[in-house]
Design a protein around this motif. Structure first.
Motif, PDB file in Angstrom:
ATOM      1  N   GLU A  38       0.863  -1.173   0.000  1.00  0.00           N
ATOM      2  CA  GLU A  38       0.000   0.000   0.000  1.00  0.00           C
ATOM      3  C   GLU A  38       0.902   1.227   0.000  1.00  0.00           C
ATOM      4  O   GLU A  38       1.824   1.330   0.808  1.00  0.00           O
ATOM      5  CB  GLU A  38      -0.874  -0.027   1.248  1.00  0.00           C
ATOM      6  CG  GLU A  38      -1.861   1.095   1.326  1.00  0.00           C
ATOM      7  CD  GLU A  38      -2.683   1.013   2.608  1.00  0.00           C
ATOM      8  OE1 GLU A  38      -2.270   1.671   3.585  1.00  0.00           O
ATOM      9  OE2 GLU A  38      -3.693   0.292   2.640  1.00  0.00           O
ATOM     10  N   ASN A  40       0.653   5.324   0.199  1.00  0.00           N
ATOM     11  CA  ASN A  40      -0.219   6.467   0.489  1.00  0.00           C
ATOM     12  C   ASN A  40      -1.693   6.054   0.501  1.00  0.00           C
ATOM     13  O   ASN A  40      -2.536   6.682  -0.125  1.00  0.00           O
ATOM     14  CB  ASN A  40       0.048   7.614  -0.484  1.00  0.00           C
ATOM     15  CG  ASN A  40       1.462   8.120  -0.382  1.00  0.00           C
ATOM     16  OD1 ASN A  40       2.048   8.138   0.697  1.00  0.00           O
ATOM     17  ND2 ASN A  40       2.045   8.499  -1.501  1.00  0.00           N
ATOM     18  N   LYS A  41      -1.970   4.947   1.207  1.00  0.00           N
ATOM     19  CA  LYS A  41      -3.313   4.418   1.438  1.00  0.00           C
ATOM     20  C   LYS A  41      -3.989   3.875   0.187  1.00  0.00           C
ATOM     21  O   LYS A  41      -5.202   3.702   0.152  1.00  0.00           O
ATOM     22  CB  LYS A  41      -4.192   5.458   2.128  1.00  0.00           C
ATOM     23  CG  LYS A  41      -3.595   5.892   3.456  1.00  0.00           C
ATOM     24  CD  LYS A  41      -4.491   6.794   4.222  1.00  0.00           C
ATOM     25  CE  LYS A  41      -3.776   7.173   5.513  1.00  0.00           C
ATOM     26  NZ  LYS A  41      -4.605   7.793   6.470  1.00  0.00           N
ATOM     27  N   GLU A  42      -3.202   3.562  -0.852  1.00  0.00           N
ATOM     28  CA  GLU A  42      -3.730   2.961  -2.074  1.00  0.00           C
ATOM     29  C   GLU A  42      -3.001   1.643  -2.312  1.00  0.00           C
ATOM     30  O   GLU A  42      -1.763   1.614  -2.381  1.00  0.00           O
ATOM     31  CB  GLU A  42      -3.512   3.893  -3.273  1.00  0.00           C
ATOM     32  CG  GLU A  42      -3.951   3.313  -4.582  1.00  0.00           C
ATOM     33  CD  GLU A  42      -3.596   4.198  -5.768  1.00  0.00           C
ATOM     34  OE1 GLU A  42      -3.609   3.680  -6.892  1.00  0.00           O
ATOM     35  OE2 GLU A  42      -3.289   5.385  -5.572  1.00  0.00           O
ATOM     36  N   GLN A  58       3.969   7.152   2.493  1.00  0.00           N
ATOM     37  CA  GLN A  58       3.595   6.156   3.501  1.00  0.00           C
ATOM     38  C   GLN A  58       3.469   4.815   2.783  1.00  0.00           C
ATOM     39  O   GLN A  58       2.640   4.668   1.885  1.00  0.00           O
ATOM     40  CB  GLN A  58       2.268   6.521   4.158  1.00  0.00           C
ATOM     41  CG  GLN A  58       2.351   7.753   5.006  1.00  0.00           C
ATOM     42  CD  GLN A  58       1.037   8.040   5.724  1.00  0.00           C
ATOM     43  OE1 GLN A  58       0.123   7.239   5.716  1.00  0.00           O
ATOM     44  NE2 GLN A  58       0.968   9.198   6.340  1.00  0.00           N
TER      45      GLN A  58
END
Length: 68
Positions: A38, A40-42, A58
């Protein structure tokens, strides 16, 4: 230039030669494992592991461990 990312909840310095998610996985010796990545939350599909790593990204890496 060293990039600082958040890797699995911890601050991590990425060497300049590590430019993509795939290179990061290889650097961490995870290149041949079944993973969920993942950025950046994707959630990234494997064909998108060539995505560049930027300062303050991230990254979450989950790998499976077999057992019985």
């Amino acid at each position: 230039m060293v990039k600082m990312i958040n890797l699995n909840g911890k601050s991590y310095a990425v060497l300049p030669e590590v430019e993509t998610v795939q290179q990061l996985l290889e650097h961490l010796e995870l290149g041949d494992r079944i993973l969920i990545v993942e950025k950046n939350k994707e959630i990234l599909q494997k064909e998108r592991y060539d995505a560049p790593i930027m300062d303050r990204d991230q990254i979450e890496i989950i790998h499976f461990v077999g057992g019985g």
